[in-house]
Design an enzyme around this catalytic site. Structure first.
Site, short mmCIF file in Angstrom:
data_model
loop_
_atom_site.label_atom_id
_atom_site.label_comp_id
_atom_site.label_asym_id
_atom_site.label_seq_id
_atom_site.Cartn_x
_atom_site.Cartn_y
_atom_site.Cartn_z
N GLU A 1 2.21 5.42 -0.45
CA GLU A 1 2.12 3.97 -0.27
C GLU A 1 0.71 3.52 -0.62
O GLU A 1 -0.27 4.09 -0.13
CB GLU A 1 2.45 3.57 1.16
CG GLU A 1 2.29 2.08 1.45
CD GLU A 1 2.65 1.72 2.89
OE1 GLU A 1 3.55 2.37 3.45
OE2 GLU A 1 2.02 0.81 3.45
N GLU B 1 -3.37 -6.45 2.65
CA GLU B 1 -2.66 -6.81 3.88
C GLU B 1 -3.55 -7.75 4.68
O GLU B 1 -4.78 -7.68 4.62
CB GLU B 1 -2.36 -5.58 4.72
CG GLU B 1 -1.39 -4.59 4.11
CD GLU B 1 -1.09 -3.44 5.05
OE1 GLU B 1 -0.07 -3.51 5.75
OE2 GLU B 1 -1.89 -2.49 5.09
#
Length: 423
Positions: A289, A294
């Protein structure tokens, strides 16, 4: 502002600078650094092009002795943050560096940008420029007394002809990144050849049900909108949107970026990230990932991270970044990933580099395969809870954010997403 004006003084033994003639393109006026452009550099002292030819050796220093400007003599100029630039060798994609442990010797084989790879672009009154290395605080010099084959060093406190370079833009192109795909969100519906909504994912104790409703996923006025609403669905108090490019648009080693602006509210969790396309067979985190961006509701910072076997969950490979003007303004969030490292950029400035060797301290490197893109706006869950500590009314979502979403559904907007490969 990049390109501060410095006085031009003659250094010991250096002749007065002369204006070099243009060779392959018209010499450019040196007012500011030509960010995003590919340039050649020609030394005043030798009237030859600067070269980073690794055929001499893998760690060969730069020299100013070439009659023409080919790939080894071309450099991409990028913003390295805080009024510094970086120079990337077109032939290899590696960075120019001034090693203070070697007397400031200038080389072109570094894989990432640190202080040794940062330079100030210094315009001189005659139209030439100097390069002042952050690592030494000295100007890069082509010492004519040592002949044209002598290495360049960043070791001069003042600037004369030896420290002056003319430059020109190469071919009118910016660099060797070639755009291979984009979604500009110019229509009024999601392009299903690029994206599919994922409505079945429930992870991290998040508090939303993803839907394919136009209330949660929409395209209008040139942007994608992912909207979180206080709306009970499937036992979850919120609804929101998540799009994935899995099976449609997947990218190996390259550059992926998006222009995004986000809402602010504790527990809102917008993200722009990538997963390995083998997740169905190997699972997570073995698939890998790459979190490009974010945010968990704080207005001044975003984060990036890697998750893989041995470094998932509360991963040690992470960073916090502070976009100018805050996350509610438009910013371009970008990653570049190769077999040797992964980089994070905001608005063209490099903010973090993680080399493969660092990842392999914790576990396997799992980024040499196609990855697909995810855009989503989560509400609550483990990461927001870890920051705000809220347990009521919902996990990771304080009452203030419930009220915010009730009064005005909160939206993550995406202007475009683009992918490039190095050619």
């Amino acid at each position: 502002m990049l390109g501060l004006l410095w006085g031009l003084t003659a250094c010991g033994g250096s002749p007065t600078p002369e204006t070099p003639e243009a060779v392959t393109t018209q010499t450019q006026a040196a007012t500011q650094a030509p960010l995003g452009q590919t340039v050649w550099l020609k030394a005043c002292a030798t009237q030859k092009f600067v070269s980073a030819d690794r055929n001499l050796s893998t760690t060969a220093p730069l020299v100013a002795n070439r009659d023409t400007a080919q790939g080894w003599e071309q450099f991409q100029v990028a913003d390295a943050g805080n009024d510094f630039i970086s120079l990337r060798v077109s032939e290899t994609g590696l960075y120019v560096s001034a090693d203070p442990n070697a007397g400031g010797q200038v080389t072109g084989f570094r894989t990432a940008v640190g202080d040794w790879e940062r330079f100030t672009w210094v315009p001189f009154p005659d139209g030439t420029v100097g390069l002042k290395a952050k690592s030494t605080g000295q100007f890069v010099s082509a010492d004519a007394n040592q002949a044209g084959t002598a290495p360049l060093y960043a070791n001069r406190a003042t600037a004369g002809c030896w420290e002056a370079f003319s430059f020109g833009i190469v071919g009118g192109t910016t660099d060797r990144w070639v755009q291979i795909w984009s979604d500009e969100f110019d229509g009024n519906t999601v392009n299903t050849s690029n994206w599919a909504p994922n409505t079945g994912v429930h992870v991290n104790n998040e508090q939303q049900q993803y839907t394919n409703s136009g209330d949660n996923i929409s395209v209008s006025n040139g942007t994608l909108k992912l909207t979180a609403r206080l709306q009970s669905s499937n036992g979850y108090p919120f609804t929101s949107g998540r799009l994935e490019s899995a099976g449609k648009r997947e990218f190996s080693h390259g550059r992926v970026e998006a222009r995004i602006k986000m809402p602010v509210g504790a527990g809102l969790w917008p993200a722009f990230w990538m997963l390995g396309n083998d997740i169905g067979s190997v699972g997570w985190p073995a698939c890998g990932e790459l979190d490009i961006m974010e945010n968990v509701g704080y207005g001044d910072w975003t984060s990036g991270a890697l998750h893989g076997p041995g470094y998932s969950g509360n991963t040690p490979i992470n960073g916090r970044f502070y976009p100018a003007g805050g996350v509610s303004a438009w910013h371009v969030y970008r990653t570049e990933y190769s077999t040797t490292d992964i980089k994070w950029y905001i608005d063209g400035a490099l903010v973090k580099t993680t080399p493969r060797t660092e990842v392999e301290r914790y576990g396997r490197w799992v980024y040499d395969k196609p990855l697909y893109i995810i855009l989503n706006l989560a509400v609550g869950g483990g990461y927001p809870f870890g920051m705000n500590g809220a347990t009521t009314p919902y996990y990771g979502v304080p009452q203030s954010t419930v009220d915010l979403i009730r009064n005005t559904p909160q939206t993550m907007e995406v202007d475009w997403v683009r992918a490039y490969q190095w050619r």
